[in-house]
Every structure is written in C-alpha cells, then in structure tokens.
Design a protein around this motif. Sequence first.
Motif, PDB file in Angstrom:
ATOM      1  N   GLY A  76       0.810  -1.212   0.000  1.00 16.41           N
ATOM      2  CA  GLY A  76       0.000   0.000   0.000  1.00 16.41           C
ATOM      3  C   GLY A  76       0.840   1.256   0.000  1.00 16.41           C
ATOM      4  O   GLY A  76       1.651   1.470   0.921  1.00 16.41           O
ATOM      5  N   GLY A  77       0.659   2.090  -1.036  1.00 16.82           N
ATOM      6  CA  GLY A  77       1.458   3.291  -1.189  1.00 16.82           C
ATOM      7  C   GLY A  77       0.741   4.564  -0.816  1.00 16.82           C
ATOM      8  O   GLY A  77       0.978   5.609  -1.439  1.00 16.82           O
ATOM      9  N   GLY A  78      -0.123   4.515   0.195  1.00 15.16           N
ATOM     10  CA  GLY A  78      -0.682   5.727   0.765  1.00 15.16           C
ATOM     11  C   GLY A  78       0.271   6.298   1.795  1.00 15.16           C
ATOM     12  O   GLY A  78       1.403   5.820   1.966  1.00 15.16           O
ATOM     13  N   ILE A  79      -0.167   7.317   2.515  1.00 12.99           N
ATOM     14  CA  ILE A  79       0.746   7.972   3.456  1.00 12.99           C
ATOM     15  C   ILE A  79       1.156   7.039   4.590  1.00 12.99           C
ATOM     16  O   ILE A  79       2.285   7.119   5.088  1.00 12.99           O
ATOM     17  N   ILE A  80       0.287   6.102   4.975  1.00  9.89           N
ATOM     18  CA  ILE A  80       0.651   5.162   6.046  1.00  9.89           C
ATOM     19  C   ILE A  80       1.734   4.208   5.567  1.00  9.89           C
ATOM     20  O   ILE A  80       2.754   3.999   6.236  1.00  9.89           O
ATOM     21  N   GLY A  81       1.523   3.608   4.392  1.00  8.26           N
ATOM     22  CA  GLY A  81       2.515   2.676   3.866  1.00  8.26           C
ATOM     23  C   GLY A  81       3.835   3.350   3.564  1.00  8.26           C
ATOM     24  O   GLY A  81       4.906   2.804   3.866  1.00  8.26           O
ATOM     25  N   CYS A  82       3.780   4.550   2.974  1.00 10.69           N
ATOM     26  CA  CYS A  82       5.019   5.269   2.654  1.00 10.69           C
ATOM     27  C   CYS A  82       5.777   5.645   3.917  1.00 10.69           C
ATOM     28  O   CYS A  82       7.007   5.526   3.982  1.00 10.69           O
ATOM     29  N   SER A  83       5.048   6.114   4.930  1.00 13.81           N
ATOM     30  CA  SER A  83       5.702   6.476   6.195  1.00 13.81           C
ATOM     31  C   SER A  83       6.329   5.263   6.867  1.00 13.81           C
ATOM     32  O   SER A  83       7.427   5.341   7.432  1.00 13.81           O
ATOM     33  N   THR A  84       5.630   4.128   6.804  1.00  8.59           N
ATOM     34  CA  THR A  84       6.176   2.896   7.376  1.00  8.59           C
ATOM     35  C   THR A  84       7.445   2.484   6.644  1.00  8.59           C
ATOM     36  O   THR A  84       8.451   2.114   7.268  1.00  8.59           O
ATOM     37  N   ALA A  85       7.397   2.551   5.318  1.00 12.66           N
ATOM     38  CA  ALA A  85       8.574   2.177   4.533  1.00 12.66           C
ATOM     39  C   ALA A  85       9.759   3.080   4.861  1.00 12.66           C
ATOM     40  O   ALA A  85      10.897   2.608   5.006  1.00 12.66           O
ATOM     41  N   LEU A  86       9.516   4.372   4.989  1.00 11.00           N
ATOM     42  CA  LEU A  86      10.591   5.307   5.327  1.00 11.00           C
ATOM     43  C   LEU A  86      11.206   4.971   6.685  1.00 11.00           C
ATOM     44  O   LEU A  86      12.440   4.930   6.836  1.00 11.00           O
ATOM     45  N   GLU A  87      10.367   4.739   7.669  1.00  9.21           N
ATOM     46  CA  GLU A  87      10.875   4.431   9.005  1.00  9.21           C
ATOM     47  C   GLU A  87      11.668   3.130   9.018  1.00  9.21           C
ATOM     48  O   GLU A  87      12.705   3.032   9.684  1.00  9.21           O
ATOM     49  N   LEU A  88      11.183   2.139   8.283  1.00  8.54           N
ATOM     50  CA  LEU A  88      11.867   0.844   8.272  1.00  8.54           C
ATOM     51  C   LEU A  88      13.224   0.931   7.585  1.00  8.54           C
ATOM     52  O   LEU A  88      14.216   0.377   8.067  1.00  8.54           O
ATOM     53  N   VAL A  89      13.283   1.641   6.462  1.00  6.10           N
ATOM     54  CA  VAL A  89      14.552   1.731   5.745  1.00  6.10           C
ATOM     55  C   VAL A  89      15.540   2.577   6.528  1.00  6.10           C
ATOM     56  O   VAL A  89      16.754   2.310   6.525  1.00  6.10           O
ATOM     57  N   GLU A  90      15.046   3.583   7.260  1.00  3.48           N
ATOM     58  CA  GLU A  90      15.932   4.365   8.119  1.00  3.48           C
ATOM     59  C   GLU A  90      16.432   3.542   9.306  1.00  3.48           C
ATOM     60  O   GLU A  90      17.439   3.905   9.928  1.00  3.48           O
TER      61      GLU A  90
END
Length: 443
Positions: free
Chosen positions: A25-39
Amino acid sequence: MPGPYVVPVHGDADLPREVDVVVIGGGIIGCSTALELVESGLRVALCEKGGIGREQSSRNWGWVRISRRDPREVPLMAEALRIWSGLDARLGRDTGYRRAGIMFTCADDLQFAQHETWNRHLEGYQLDSRMLSGREFKEMFPDSNLQLKGALYTAADGRAEPQKAAPAIAEAARDKGAHVLTECAVRGIETSGGRISGVVTERGPIACSSVVLAGGAWSSLFAGNLGIDFPQLKVMNSVLRTKPLEGGPEQAIWHSDFAIRKRQDGGYTVASGHENIVNIVPKSFRYAKAFLPALRKEWRSLNFRLGLRFVDEARIADRWQMDEPSPFEYNRVLDPVPSKALSNKALAAACRAFPAFAKAEIAQRWAGYIDVTPDAVPVISAIDRVPGFFMASGFSGHGFGIGPAAGRLMADLVTNRTPLVDPTAFRFNRFTDGSKIELISGF
C-alpha cells in the motif's frame, strides 16, 4: 480529470528478489512505514497496486490536527505534530506543511461544553489549544457572518498538501534504499514453518520475513483471502477545490455545515462538515452488528445509498489463487463520482459564513473512500495468527495527519523496539477478545 492531480512517482523497473519487509500500500501510512523501516537499516519493498498516494491519501482535507480526535489517538498524534514540524527538511522535499491552526466552531452552549471537555485531553502536552468566546472569534474574523457561542482553537494544528505528501515520503524512502514498486499488486503472502517467508506480486515473488498491510480501503479484502476477518467498511466523502481566492481565513475551520482549508496555491479545499455517503454493499450486512453502536451515534450524518456500487462489490471475488490476477489488478484506483449536491451545499454555507467565498470559482471536484472500523480507531498491530504479518489500516478519516507517527509506531512493532506510544488501543484482537468496541469521537 478524475481525482486530484498527484505528484507522480515512477516505480522501479526491477523487482527485488529478497528484502526484510514488504509494505503493501502506497498511501501515506505505507510510505511512512517504509521510510521508518529503511531508516532503521532494513531492506524494504513498497508495493502499490496503482500509483503512490492516488486514493484517500490524496483526496482528504489536508488537515494535520490533534484537536477533536478520539482520545485514544491523542498520544500518537502529539508525536505526529513533532514529526511534521521537521518532515520537509528530513525528506528534502515539500509537503506543503504549515502550522496555521484549526478552528472547531461551537454553535451553542452544548457544543461549547463538549469542545471544552474534549480540550482537557491535551493537558500536559504543552500544545497551544484554547476555547474562544464568540466575541474573540469575531475579533479574529471580523468579516465573518457566523453567530457563534465560541470555538475550540488549536494553534498547534496545521495543514499540508495531500497531493504532495505521500509521494514526497515515498521518494525519500527510495533515496535511502527502499524499492518503490507501482502498478505492482501483491496477490498474497507465502509462509514457511508457520511464519511469513515472502509475497507473490503480479510481477513475481519477493522473499521476506515480515509484511505490513497498509492497504487502506482494500485491507479487509486482502486480509479475508488469508482467512483473517477485519471489520472494515467505506464512507464516501466529496470535496471541491477552488481557484486562488483572496480574503479567506488562514486557519482551517470546521462548522457543522462546511469545512474549509487554505491550500498552498491560494485556493481552498471545501467539504461538508458532517455529511457523507455510505453505499450499501454486501459487507454492510456482514458487518452490520459490529458497526451498530457507531451507527446509533452517527446516523444523522450518513446518507445511505443503494445503487450500482452494491453490484460492483458483489462481483469482486473474495478468494483467489496467487497464480491468477487478484481483484487489485482489475481496479487500480478507487475513484468514486463526487456528490455535487453535498459539495455545493458546503460551498454555499461557506459563502454565507465568509463573504470572500462569494467570489470562489470551483477548479475541481473529487471524492474518496474513507476506510472505517467499528470504533473509528485504526489497527496498528501484529496479526498473531500469522507471525511476521502486521496491519496498519482502518484510519477512519484520521490517517493523513497521524500518518508519519503511525508509520513510526508500525516500524517499532516490526523491529520489536520500544514503541513510540502504547499501542494497546490499536491492537487487532480488540475485535475478538471481548473488548467493548465503542465510538468515542464523531470527528
């Protein structure tokens, strides 16, 4: 043009063979989760069936608010406000965020008392939020025709641009090493030894040890194919935006008849303050009992409609094999037809309240599907029956502002580190463990 224009994100050409976490899911929740995980140092693939931020993440009002939230969301939203304040610098991109304040108007003594009582939930947070008298409101907005008892004014609240935010977060996640895959629906998950071992996408498999489902209005359908019953329904909200307009308020304002938010381009987003459309669909009957307490509180603001949407959803397969196209590949973007009647009514009310809106020119209309849970509180949780599977869905119209903090909390749960806030209120099993499911806030 159907739907709002969203800053385009071009997906990666190549599918990774293996990552640590797949976010669906590429909404703001999925994108924010992906950012936090990769960081956090993990290898991440963000899989979106359509385009980044193309559904409700770009169709909402753009409010970044702690005011009038369900009290269970307040601690997480307080963290979100802190994250938003430094988000553009962190991303190296513009989300349009500005701390401009939000006003909830009070027409009478009862509303004033309700808002005043709610505001006590912010005690201890050191956030600028206070009750205004009718006179103080008039002093702030001398051109307004509203006759009010007062208002709840939270100067700490803000606004951002929904058409920019999720794309900016996704691009920043890619900058830091995440794979961003658009038009890449995940058909299902694979397990080995009782836990997650990978996903199957329409473009092939990706091995992984964890999966986060952040599918918005599609989450219940995806979970159901795994045998997981997630009580979730959709509410349709209609919005219009105006061309640039002089003389309107800087603050976002909620009134029972309208909600307005100044946009970065100088125009305004306008919607009804309380009316939404609920299409009666097959799942309406399946989850009727679960949603009955909420319906008793909110029925006055819901316009029920029986039409072609019932047939459309009845045709959607609720079970499929991973070697065949999934429902997500047949409908890349939910793009409902907006209600002109509701948005025209809201604009007319805004014109009566603020004479500047008499000159407003409508630039565009759209609608979006809000995914709701029976208590209007999201699920941000591990799914115990499938080790390695997590869900961040059901944000019930509150997801845009809280999104960056929800992504951080989800990453905390995936990585098993100390959570940003106590996640108990967001656990998935509250729907099955005998907990009282209660709608506390209607906003």
